[in-house]
Design an enzyme around this catalytic site. Structure first.
Site, PDB file in Angstrom:
ATOM      1  N   TYR A 142      37.717  45.395  39.917  1.00 51.00           N
ATOM      2  CA  TYR A 142      37.363  44.376  40.731  1.00 51.00           C
ATOM      3  C   TYR A 142      38.775  43.623  41.329  1.00 51.00           C
ATOM      4  CZ  TYR A 142      34.844  40.048  42.242  1.00 51.00           C
ATOM      5  OH  TYR A 142      34.360  38.941  43.075  1.00 51.00           O
ATOM      6  N   LYS A 172      35.899  47.669  43.821  1.00 51.43           N
ATOM      7  CA  LYS A 172      35.276  46.640  44.500  1.00 51.43           C
ATOM      8  C   LYS A 172      36.256  46.031  44.985  1.00 51.43           C
ATOM      9  CE  LYS A 172      32.978  42.262  44.082  1.00 51.43           C
ATOM     10  NZ  LYS A 172      33.491  41.884  45.302  1.00 51.43           N
TER      11      LYS A 172
END
Ligand SMILES: CC(=O)N[C@@H]([C@@H](O)[C@H](O)[C@H](O)CO)[C@@H](O)CC(=O)C(=O)O
Length: 308
Positions: A142, A172
């Site tokens: 992330y 992400k």
């Protein structure tokens, strides 16, 4: 690890519903799942991330939320990805083991941001130790440098990543650096990784570069319209896709000028969906009634290309 269907399209970064006295409001989640699927046509969720105030929750609360999303999403959602990042390794590992045990479809980890990794090797060493605790669960990094301050380029991180983290599934990517994203996608020749973009106001640019999908807060309440943008892009009808992106941008530009963050996202989701999201947890404070009135008026004034 058994191969599974890739994440495509929209992933809602879920809000954590809270009661007026600040406790997590688990009974609301069943209704929330149905709302995403039926009203927004969004069938993937990213739980306990930024929008979910994951770093402001206790480990116990994060586990309860993960369990509720996995169980309420069963047979309704395609993918439930649980964010298990924290500032210390043992908590990340505990949450990763828990996510694996409850059958999460993926786990994601943010870079620790008090003591920060200073280079790619330090970051990968940290991520690897977490991923190892869930050896059957697809793993996502992330990347959100505006909040973590960790600016290690993702294209560097990808070099040799599969050897170090066999479960590595993708990123992400919540950053505006489309050069870095483009380099990642260029390196992903075989298409083995997924790149899920996280800056909703410029998703169309990321799609043009080759992002596979998107994770974001606005897909909770603008999922329907963003899905229409994805359809127009795929057709391709770029003029229509641009119209959607411009209108989504018009709303976000308006609220960003008023001051927009997780507290305001909770308020917008509450008035759009009718599901009470409750207050944010300190240090965040409730959106003002002035913000709510203005944001609602703005959203109501937008006429979407499909006439709704
Ligand atoms: C900084 C931030 O909160 N970014 C959001 C965006 O969806 C953001 O709310 C949106 O682009 C509006 O600015 C997501 O990237 C965060 C996210 O996916 C998450 O909650 O984990």
């Amino acid at each position: 690890m058994t191969p599974r269907k890739k994440v495509k399209g929209l992933v809602a970064a879920t809000i954590t519903p809270m009661t007026p006295d600040g406790k997590i409001n688990l009974p609301v989640i069943g209704h929330y799942v149905d709302y995403l699927v039926n009203e927004q046509n969004v069938k993937n969720v990213f739980v306990n991330g930024t929008t979910g105030e994951g770093l402001s929750l206790s480990i116990q609360e994060r586990k309860q939320l993960a369990e509720e999303w996995v169980s309420q999403g069963k047979d309704k959602l395609d993918h439930v990805i649980i964010h298990v990042g924290a500032l210390n390794l043992p908590e990340c590992q505990e949450l990763a083991r828990h996510a694996a045990a409850i059958g999460a479809g993926g786990i994601a980890v943010i870079a620790p941001f008090f003591f920060k990794p200073t280079n790619k090797d330090e970051l990968v060493a940290f991520l690897q130790k977490v991923a190892l605790e869930a050896p059957e669960v697809p793993f996502y990094y992330y990347h959100i440098p505006p909040l973590t301050g960790v600016k290690i380029r993702v294209e560097e991180l990808l070099d040799g990543i599969k050897a170090q983290i066999p479960t590595f599934q993708g990123v992400k990517f919540s950053d505006t650096d489309l050069l870095d994203l483009a380099q990642c996608i260029n390196k992903n020749e075989t298409g083995e990784f997924e790149f899920l973009y996280g800056v909703d106001e410029q998703l169309l640019g990321a799609l043009a570069i080759g992002a596979n999908g998107a994770v974001g807060s606005t897909y909770n309440y603008l999922g329907r319209q963003t899905n229409l943008m994805l359809q127009a892009f795929a057709k391709p009808d770029f003029a229509l896709a641009q119209q959607y992106q411009f209108l989504i941008g018009e709303f976000l530009n308006f609220v960003i000028k008023l001051g927009f963050g997780v507290a305001q996202t909770k308020a917008v989701m509450t008035f759009v969906s009718g599901i009470p999201m409750g207050p944010p947890r300190l240090p965040l404070v409730d959106a003002s009634s002035e913000f709510i009135a203005k944001a609602k008026a703005k959203l109501d004034s937008i006429v979407w290309p499909d006439g709704n």
